[in-house]
Design a protein around this motif. Structure first.
Motif, PDB file in Angstrom:
ATOM      1  N   ARG A 160      13.466  -6.816  -3.569  1.00  0.00           N
ATOM      2  CA  ARG A 160      13.234  -6.997  -2.008  1.00  0.00           C
ATOM      3  C   ARG A 160      13.759  -7.846  -2.482  1.00  0.00           C
ATOM      4  O   ARG A 160      15.046  -8.261  -1.271  1.00  0.00           O
ATOM      5  N   ARG A 198       7.610   0.923 -10.101  1.00  0.00           N
ATOM      6  CA  ARG A 198       7.195   1.564  -9.036  1.00  0.00           C
ATOM      7  C   ARG A 198       7.228  -0.136  -8.406  1.00  0.00           C
ATOM      8  O   ARG A 198       7.327  -0.882  -7.663  1.00  0.00           O
ATOM      9  N   TYR A 199       6.733  -1.119  -8.946  1.00  0.00           N
ATOM     10  CA  TYR A 199       6.395  -2.519  -8.866  1.00  0.00           C
ATOM     11  C   TYR A 199       7.746  -3.653  -8.418  1.00  0.00           C
ATOM     12  O   TYR A 199       7.763  -4.387  -7.521  1.00  0.00           O
ATOM     13  N   GLU A 213       5.025 -10.630   0.296  1.00  0.00           N
ATOM     14  CA  GLU A 213       5.521  -8.821   0.275  1.00  0.00           C
ATOM     15  C   GLU A 213       5.454  -7.931   0.962  1.00  0.00           C
ATOM     16  O   GLU A 213       4.905  -6.766   0.558  1.00  0.00           O
ATOM     17  N   GLY A 214       6.103  -8.498   1.662  1.00  0.00           N
ATOM     18  CA  GLY A 214       5.823  -6.907   3.314  1.00  0.00           C
ATOM     19  C   GLY A 214       4.421  -7.452   3.951  1.00  0.00           C
ATOM     20  O   GLY A 214       4.738  -6.474   5.280  1.00  0.00           O
ATOM     21  N   ARG A 216      10.380  -2.472  -8.318  1.00  0.00           N
ATOM     22  CA  ARG A 216      11.477  -2.259  -7.387  1.00  0.00           C
ATOM     23  C   ARG A 216      11.121  -2.617  -5.566  1.00  0.00           C
ATOM     24  O   ARG A 216      12.036  -3.437  -5.458  1.00  0.00           O
ATOM     25  N   SER A 217       9.974  -2.922  -5.877  1.00  0.00           N
ATOM     26  CA  SER A 217       9.233  -3.702  -4.676  1.00  0.00           C
ATOM     27  C   SER A 217       9.650  -4.964  -4.766  1.00  0.00           C
ATOM     28  O   SER A 217      10.060  -5.678  -3.799  1.00  0.00           O
ATOM     29  N   SER A 232       0.478  -8.434  -0.001  1.00  0.00           N
ATOM     30  CA  SER A 232       1.324  -7.157   0.209  1.00  0.00           C
ATOM     31  C   SER A 232       1.223  -6.286   1.380  1.00  0.00           C
ATOM     32  O   SER A 232       0.965  -6.201   2.147  1.00  0.00           O
ATOM     33  N   ALA A 233       2.180  -5.209   1.137  1.00  0.00           N
ATOM     34  CA  ALA A 233       1.602  -4.158   2.444  1.00  0.00           C
ATOM     35  C   ALA A 233       0.921  -3.383   3.310  1.00  0.00           C
ATOM     36  O   ALA A 233       0.665  -3.208   4.258  1.00  0.00           O
TER      37      ALA A 233
END
Length: 201
Positions: free
Chosen positions: A191, A184-185, A45-46, A187-188, A66-67
């Motif tokens: 993707r 927020r999560y 996830e990024g 929106r991530s 994650s990022a």
């Protein structure tokens, strides 16, 4: 199935075996002689995910980067059925038994044994050759390994580790914490709408 996510597709060594019902998404590198069994999900996830040599990911396990927290799993490590790894570094020759949970920023050094339904919590460092007993919780730095009956001690240590701040960038005292967190999560995660199956996989 293999999916391209954020423009990057998985790289799988030709000697690795991926079950047809496993899902591999994004910036994932799977090394030689790995086995990824039915229902397993490995999703970048990024941030990148790397599996070394001869890693076994068993049925319905989840590995997520994650990022801010990539994942690295060392050689000859076994991730048991229904285990979950999120943004953690796992050393060589580690055994993660059925139902184990490993959280963001955790480091598990070589030859550790995390037994059935045990937890290695956020930003916890488990030194080489450590054992987390069945259902127990490893938490903090330096690590404390506690039985689930010691919930108040575990909670005190967890608060210091600041899960919502570390993982989601949100203050635990935010009045509408779950509203902000899910928006927020969400929106991530949205993707993934642009993900594409990898041709020929």
């Amino acid at each position: 199935m293999l999916f391209e996510h954020l423009g990057v597709g998985p790289r799988v060594d030709p000697t690795a075996q991926i079950a047809p019902t496993a899902v591999i998404s994004g910036d994932v590198t799977i090394g030689p002689d790995c086995q990824v069994l039915h229902g397993a999900v490995i999703t970048a996830e990024g941030g990148p995910i790397t599996l070394g040599r001869s890693v076994i990911v068993m049925e319905n396990a989840l590995i997520r980067a994650s990022a801010s927290n990539s994942v690295h799993i060392g050689d000859h490590t076994l991730v048991g059925p229904m285990a979950s790894i999120s943004g953690a570094t796992i050393g060589d020759e580690v055994f993660l038994a059925t139902g184990t949970r490993v959280f963001n920023g955790a480091h598990i050094d070589a030859r550790c044994d995390v037994r059935i339904n045990a937890v290695v919590h956020l930003r916890t460092h488990l030194p080489e050759d450590s054992v987390v007993p069945i259902g127990w919780v490893a938490v903090g730095e330096p690590v404390q390994v506690l039985p689930p009956s010691e919930h108040e001690r575990i909670w005190d240590l967890q608060q210091e580790l600041d899960f919502p701040g570390y993982v989601f960038g949100l203050d635990r005292e935010t009045p509408d914490l779950m509203v902000q967190l899910t928006e927020r999560y969400g929106r991530s995660l949205a993707r993934h709408s642009d993900d594409r199956p990898v041709e020929g996989a």
